[in-house]
Design a protein around this motif. Structure first.
Motif, mmCIF file in Angstrom:
data_model
loop_
_atom_site.group_PDB
_atom_site.id
_atom_site.type_symbol
_atom_site.label_atom_id
_atom_site.label_comp_id
_atom_site.label_asym_id
_atom_site.label_seq_id
_atom_site.Cartn_x
_atom_site.Cartn_y
_atom_site.Cartn_z
ATOM 1 N N THR A 54 2.285 2.002 -3.427
ATOM 2 C CA THR A 54 1.309 2.386 -4.452
ATOM 3 C C THR A 54 0.447 3.568 -4.015
ATOM 4 O O THR A 54 -0.664 3.740 -4.508
ATOM 5 C CB THR A 54 0.393 1.185 -4.772
ATOM 6 N N ARG A 55 0.954 4.399 -3.108
ATOM 7 C CA ARG A 55 0.114 5.477 -2.584
ATOM 8 C C ARG A 55 0.166 6.748 -3.414
ATOM 9 O O ARG A 55 -0.517 7.726 -3.094
ATOM 10 C CB ARG A 55 0.527 5.800 -1.152
ATOM 11 N N LEU B 96 0.836 -1.202 0.000
ATOM 12 C CA LEU B 96 0.000 0.000 0.000
ATOM 13 C C LEU B 96 0.870 1.251 0.000
ATOM 14 O O LEU B 96 0.550 2.246 -0.675
ATOM 15 C CB LEU B 96 -0.937 -0.010 1.197
ATOM 16 N N ARG C 149 -3.611 -1.610 -6.690
ATOM 17 C CA ARG C 149 -4.475 -1.585 -5.508
ATOM 18 C C ARG C 149 -5.816 -2.261 -5.798
ATOM 19 O O ARG C 149 -6.348 -3.008 -4.970
ATOM 20 C CB ARG C 149 -4.708 -0.145 -5.053
#
Length: 488
Positions: A52-53, A49, A63
């Motif tokens: 891939t933020r 996470l 996501r």
């Protein structure tokens, strides 16, 4: 399709957007990095996470499809409305959407569609859950013979991954599964992976070989529901048959469906039972077929390890029923006097011989991939070593296989080595401890001279008896041929 209506034009658009955004196997690996990928293998999402933020298109796709978390529709480079209408996405609160399936980039430029991966804290699995591809799927794909095939059978296709690998090698493929939901999702896999551009694929519902009764194939592959569990509640991994009987039946019935010269490659579990050699158990399965057979144990777990593995697989660890399920499963294995459960490969070949040969062995080392690139040579070597008489072997001209090296060890200053080992740097990477005669042969055989005069020369150099060497050496040479150290 059962429960989903996905227009082909929509799937074409989806595939184009995935490729344009870099949602490929390499793209995901690069974006996540080693730390996040390792954490995901432990079912930890936080590193992925974090990776891939940023909110770009690739991050949003990872996501959505890989991590299974809600994503704002505006962040996705996808025809969101159509995907929601088709059932591939579901609307969440506000403007977010969530994937209803797991869409996984795969080798061969493909995409696999399965049910979302279950993680700790998720609801219990539905009985018709369709699992995605993992290590076992990759192992089977690497094992299958690479020769072109007219007709191939993928028995227990699941999400359809083996068909993705077979397309292009086999002209016509029949894929079966007892679970209609598996065939539904497999059809999406094949469309997104362009399978129908490379092969004719037919999906059939049914158990074991029932959907192909009376038919024969040049190649059969199967990653079956081999897990030995009480109840058989999850169709993707459990057959409901007693002990390892399902795997035995799968092997025993294969000859009815192999064309002359055909191969069957199966993954399987087998029991280690108190007072019994597992090699005899599995070797008995293969001997029943009347075909050439090769079984390889790649791993073995004690009963507790085995139960824990599959309870984790279904995300039951930490649930209220975990201890009860663990106890009942362990009790079932103990009642059968099980000391361990083996996992491995089984390969069968219909060579047409009236003198089939079976080899059962354990290989835990890393091997050269794909095994399918040289599996025919492995079976040829096993057969040749078995069928040659001593006289024929003494007249043969062996050679050392490519990539074989020699290692000698012993006390410093010793005139002779205490141990001589031949080691393969290619193929199955076996090792063999040999005597001085076999080591001497390894240094001189080159495929041009018969074995008998070479043994006579060695006897002369060492002061041995030529007749004695000719009588005693063929058995050792036969083993080196069977294991691929020498070739004929």
């Amino acid at each position: 399709m059962v429960g989903m209506n996905v227009p082909e034009a929509l799937l074409d658009r989806l595939r184009d957007r995935l490729l344009e955004s870099g949602y490929t196997l390499d793209g995901v690996r690069e974006r996540l990095g080693d730390v996040a990928a390792s954490a995901l293998a432990r079912e930890e999402l936080v590193p992925a996470l974090r990776a891939t933020r940023d909110g770009d298109a690739l991050a949003a796709l990872i996501r959505l499809w890989w991590l299974g978390v809600p994503v704002e529709a505006a962040e996705l480079p996808l025809p969101v409305a159509g995907l929601v209408e088709s059932g591939l996405l579901t609307a969440e609160h506000g403007t977010a959407v969530r994937a209803a399936v797991h869409l996984q980039p795969w080798e061969e430029g493909g995409y696999l569609v399965s049910d979302r991966k279950v993680r700790p804290g998720d609801p219990p699995l539905r009985t018709d859950h369709v699992v995605g591809a993992g290590g076992a799927s990759a192992n089977l794909a690497q094992l299958a013979a690479r020769a072109p095939a007219e007709r191939a059978l993928d028995l227990g296709t699941g999400c359809g991954v083996q068909v993705v690998h077979l397309a292009g090698r086999a002209r016509r493929i029949v894929a079966t599964d007892v679970n209609p939901r598996a065939l539904e999702l497999a059809a999406l896999t094949w469309r997104l992976s362009g399978v129908h551009e490379r092969a004719e694929v037919e999906a059939r519902q049914g158990a074991m070989y029932e959907p192909v009764e009376g038919e024969r194939f040049d190649l059969i592959v199967s990653n079956p529901p081999f897990v030995i569990a009480p109840g058989g509640g999850l169709t993707y991994r459990e057959s409901g048959e007693d002990a390892d009987g399902f795997c035995r039946h799968l092997v025993r019935l294969a000859p009815r469906h192999l064309a002359p010269g055909g191969y069957a490659h199966l993954l399987a579990n087998w029991l280690h039972v108190k007072g019994e050699d597992w090699r005899d158990r599995v070797g008995g399965w293969l001997a029943e077929t009347g075909l050439d057979g090769w079984a390889v144990q790649r791993d073995v777990q004690d009963p507790a390890e085995y139960v824990e593995l599959w309870l984790r697989d279904s995300a039951e660890h930490g649930t209220p029923r975990y201890a009860e399920r663990y106890d009942a499963w362990l009790g079932r294995l103990e009642a059968m006097d099980v000391t361990g459960v083996g996992f491995g490969w089984i390969t069968l070949r219909d060579s047409g011989t009236l003198d089939p040969v079976v080899r059962v062995e354990e290989l835990t080392q890393r091997v050269e991939l794909p095994v399918g690139g040289y599996v025919s040579g492995v079976l040829d070597a096993i057969g040749a070593a078995h069928r040659l008489t001593d006289e024929e072997l003494l007249a043969a001209c062996p050679a050392v296989a490519e990539g074989v090296t020699e290692e000698r060890s012993g006390p410093p200053g010793a005139e002779d080595p205490a141990r001589i080992v031949l080691r393969q740097t290619r193929g199955l990477r076996r090792t063999a401890a040999v005597g001085t005669v076999e080591a001497a042969l390894a240094g001189v055989v080159d495929g041009t001279l018969p074995l008998a005069p070479l043994l006579d020369a060695i006897a002369e150099l060492t002061g041995g008896d030529p007749a004695e060497l000719r009588a005693s050496t063929p058995a050792a040479v036969r083993a080196l041929i069977a294991e691929g150290f020498f070739t004929l």
